[in-house]
Design an enzyme around this catalytic site. Sequence first.
Site, PDB file in Angstrom:
ATOM      1  N   GLY A  84       0.826  -1.208   0.000  1.00 16.00           N
ATOM      2  CA  GLY A  84       0.000   0.000   0.000  1.00 16.00           C
ATOM      3  C   GLY A  84       0.852   1.245   0.000  1.00 16.00           C
ATOM      4  O   GLY A  84       2.037   1.195   0.368  1.00 16.00           O
ATOM      5  N   CYS A 138       5.149  -6.223   1.760  1.00 18.75           N
ATOM      6  CA  CYS A 138       5.551  -4.813   1.825  1.00 18.75           C
ATOM      7  C   CYS A 138       4.817  -4.093   2.967  1.00 18.75           C
ATOM      8  O   CYS A 138       5.090  -4.362   4.127  1.00 18.75           O
ATOM      9  CB  CYS A 138       5.313  -4.142   0.477  1.00 18.75           C
ATOM     10  SG  CYS A 138       6.156  -2.541   0.300  1.00 18.75           S
ATOM     11  N   TYR A 139       3.877  -3.200   2.671  1.00 20.21           N
ATOM     12  CA  TYR A 139       3.125  -2.532   3.732  1.00 20.21           C
ATOM     13  C   TYR A 139       2.447  -3.564   4.632  1.00 20.21           C
ATOM     14  O   TYR A 139       2.337  -3.356   5.854  1.00 20.21           O
ATOM     15  CB  TYR A 139       2.081  -1.596   3.122  1.00 20.21           C
ATOM     16  CG  TYR A 139       1.254  -0.849   4.150  1.00 20.21           C
ATOM     17  CD1 TYR A 139       1.711   0.348   4.704  1.00 20.21           C
ATOM     18  CD2 TYR A 139       0.025  -1.348   4.573  1.00 20.21           C
ATOM     19  CE1 TYR A 139       0.953   1.030   5.653  1.00 20.21           C
ATOM     20  CE2 TYR A 139      -0.732  -0.669   5.517  1.00 20.21           C
ATOM     21  CZ  TYR A 139      -0.267   0.519   6.052  1.00 20.21           C
ATOM     22  OH  TYR A 139      -1.014   1.191   7.004  1.00 20.21           O
ATOM     23  N   HIS A 195       8.129  -7.427  -3.329  1.00 24.69           N
ATOM     24  CA  HIS A 195       6.884  -7.812  -4.011  1.00 24.69           C
ATOM     25  C   HIS A 195       7.091  -9.085  -4.823  1.00 24.69           C
ATOM     26  O   HIS A 195       7.596  -9.036  -5.944  1.00 24.69           O
ATOM     27  CB  HIS A 195       6.412  -6.687  -4.933  1.00 24.69           C
ATOM     28  CG  HIS A 195       5.863  -5.508  -4.193  1.00 24.69           C
ATOM     29  ND1 HIS A 195       4.544  -5.408  -3.825  1.00 24.69           N
ATOM     30  CD2 HIS A 195       6.474  -4.390  -3.745  1.00 24.69           C
ATOM     31  CE1 HIS A 195       4.356  -4.260  -3.188  1.00 24.69           C
ATOM     32  NE2 HIS A 195       5.522  -3.631  -3.118  1.00 24.69           N
ATOM     33  N   GLU A 254       4.871 -10.787  -6.263  1.00 22.83           N
ATOM     34  CA  GLU A 254       3.854 -10.918  -7.311  1.00 22.83           C
ATOM     35  C   GLU A 254       4.252 -10.307  -8.649  1.00 22.83           C
ATOM     36  O   GLU A 254       3.636 -10.598  -9.679  1.00 22.83           O
ATOM     37  CB  GLU A 254       2.525 -10.303  -6.839  1.00 22.83           C
ATOM     38  CG  GLU A 254       2.500  -8.777  -6.737  1.00 22.83           C
ATOM     39  CD  GLU A 254       2.993  -8.249  -5.392  1.00 22.83           C
ATOM     40  OE1 GLU A 254       2.626  -7.121  -5.044  1.00 22.83           O
ATOM     41  OE2 GLU A 254       3.744  -8.978  -4.700  1.00 22.83           O
ATOM     42  N   SER A 278     -22.538  -8.293 -27.780  1.00 25.51           N
ATOM     43  CA  SER A 278     -21.795  -7.276 -28.527  1.00 25.51           C
ATOM     44  C   SER A 278     -20.840  -7.886 -29.538  1.00 25.51           C
ATOM     45  O   SER A 278     -20.347  -7.197 -30.430  1.00 25.51           O
ATOM     46  CB  SER A 278     -20.996  -6.398 -27.562  1.00 25.51           C
ATOM     47  OG  SER A 278     -19.937  -7.146 -26.976  1.00 25.51           O
ATOM     48  N   GLY A 290     -18.053  -9.079 -28.439  1.00 24.94           N
ATOM     49  CA  GLY A 290     -16.799  -9.037 -27.701  1.00 24.94           C
ATOM     50  C   GLY A 290     -16.610 -10.311 -26.888  1.00 24.94           C
ATOM     51  O   GLY A 290     -17.511 -11.151 -26.791  1.00 24.94           O
ATOM     52  N   ASP A 341     -16.283 -10.925 -23.538  1.00 29.58           N
ATOM     53  CA  ASP A 341     -17.038 -11.150 -22.305  1.00 29.58           C
ATOM     54  C   ASP A 341     -18.488 -11.551 -22.565  1.00 29.58           C
ATOM     55  O   ASP A 341     -18.979 -12.544 -22.013  1.00 29.58           O
ATOM     56  CB  ASP A 341     -16.993  -9.892 -21.423  1.00 29.58           C
ATOM     57  CG  ASP A 341     -15.574  -9.448 -21.150  1.00 29.58           C
ATOM     58  OD1 ASP A 341     -14.672 -10.307 -21.179  1.00 29.58           O
ATOM     59  OD2 ASP A 341     -15.353  -8.243 -20.923  1.00 29.58           O
ATOM     60  N   LYS A 384      -9.941 -11.476 -17.071  1.00 33.07           N
ATOM     61  CA  LYS A 384     -10.112 -11.578 -18.525  1.00 33.07           C
ATOM     62  C   LYS A 384      -9.482 -12.850 -19.095  1.00 33.07           C
ATOM     63  O   LYS A 384     -10.096 -13.534 -19.916  1.00 33.07           O
ATOM     64  CB  LYS A 384      -9.471 -10.351 -19.197  1.00 33.07           C
ATOM     65  CG  LYS A 384      -9.770 -10.224 -20.683  1.00 33.07           C
ATOM     66  CD  LYS A 384     -11.123  -9.566 -20.878  1.00 33.07           C
ATOM     67  CE  LYS A 384     -11.340  -9.164 -22.309  1.00 33.07           C
ATOM     68  NZ  LYS A 384     -12.572  -8.379 -22.482  1.00 33.07           N
TER      69      LYS A 384
END
Length: 518
Positions: A56, A83-84, A175, A177, A229, A231, A233, A374
């Site tokens: 953070g 971290c934080y 970090h 990640e 649409s 698309g 999703d 996604k």
Amino acid sequence: MSIDEKVLILDFGSQYTQLIARRVRELKVYCEIHPCNVSMDFINGFAPDAIILSGGPASCLAEGAPFPEKELWNAGVPILGICYGMQVMAEMLGGKVKPGKHREYGPAKIEIVKKRSGLLNGVRPGDDGKVPVWMSHGDRVEKAPRGFEVIAKSKNSPIASMRNPKKKIFGVQFHPEVAHTPQGGKILSNFLFGVANLKGQWTVENFIESASGEIKEKVGRDKVVLGLSGGVDSSVAAVLIHRAIGDALTCIFVDTGLLRKDEYAKVQKTFRDNFHMKLIGVDAGKRFLKGLEDVTDPEKKRKIIGETFIRVFEAEAKKIKGAKWLAQGTLYPDVIESVSFKGPSATIKSHHNVGGLPEKMDLKLLEPFRELFKDEVREVGRQLGLPHEIVHRQPFPGPGLAVRIVGEVTPERVNILKEADHVVVEEMKGAGFYYKLWQSFAVLLPVLSVGVMGDERTYEYTIAVRAVESIDAMTADWAELPHELLGTISNRIINEVRGVNRVVYDISSKPPATIEWE
């Protein structure tokens, strides 16, 4: 959704919080992000098998700094503070946090001082005996709390990682990640499988089976409408819901007149012929273009298109007897933004969706992808047999080509852009770049310039070609495409698209520019 293993990620406002979740999901472990200040009642109800505290931007020494519930440390499950998150852990459990003598932002190296710690097992140092990591902090832990031991240190952090072996509570100042911590995946894997003893049972196949059953149970004998649409999703959502309830689903595909060339026909053919869905196609192009006459402000364009879409969709949906549900392809990042600890960000541009419909039409929302990212939705689409060109298609803005026409949207300009954009897509696919890029498209500029075609002087439009590389659209770099490819695109557009005599290439990154021009 019935899930056997769950990880709770408490968000302290880090820009990397979603990345933590993505990394955990990649290891086939289900996780959810929630604000750092949720109550212990919520945490107990969620029943996590492990908890991760994000980083953070705040200092835990500052007034008003965010802290979790005091009882968190007695939750009885493994905890990893990043971290934080580690600094909060130290401060709340009796350690000492102080401003560092030097801030650490960017590449750093840690020295492992306890090899068999559980968390850092198998993490290999380089020839210098140190492990490269990514740091981003100003404060540092000077003294570990009672019951903790130091397991790694760095030049500027005497405690770069620590653990309480009895309670299985760990902290890392760096970090794991981010990609800039090369062995970060190994560290997260150690925490999930070595410390928390999870098995990694979260798979797309399991999701499809579970979600299909839940959709069927939730909907019952009601009818569902979905705004298709074309698309990723909405397309994947349509196929998943159709798999669960068949003809109880009706898709409505509205042609706004602002779609790509031939898209209206292609989408209808795919879903009617390949998946045998009930699909209503609505040709409303003239209505949308009429509403956009003399409008040049981008936000006004978006609002007009959004409002017109809702009116058109509503009129068609009301014809469907027994419709009680509105299905949407809402993704997990959208959900996170609405509950994030960070709060809402400034509105750069509004998004086109059907957000006003559920209340207006007294519909209940059906959002099967609320827990998915996604890339997970794409994998669901692959498993369900959707064509590669739909599953992997580039993002396309809700308002369509209107926000790629700078200035007024007219039928003539739409046709010019459709043809130019078709050339860009065709050439990108032919050269093998389309599926490697986040987006690649044409933009019509309200700029007329002098040109020469044959022996005649021309005064015609300019097309800008935009191609960017990105992971999540939060940031993007312009793509360094081969000059030969750019030359082919330029020549084809100028020779094949009437009304264009000049093509330029956009070399702006995001930020400061946005990906779309409007």
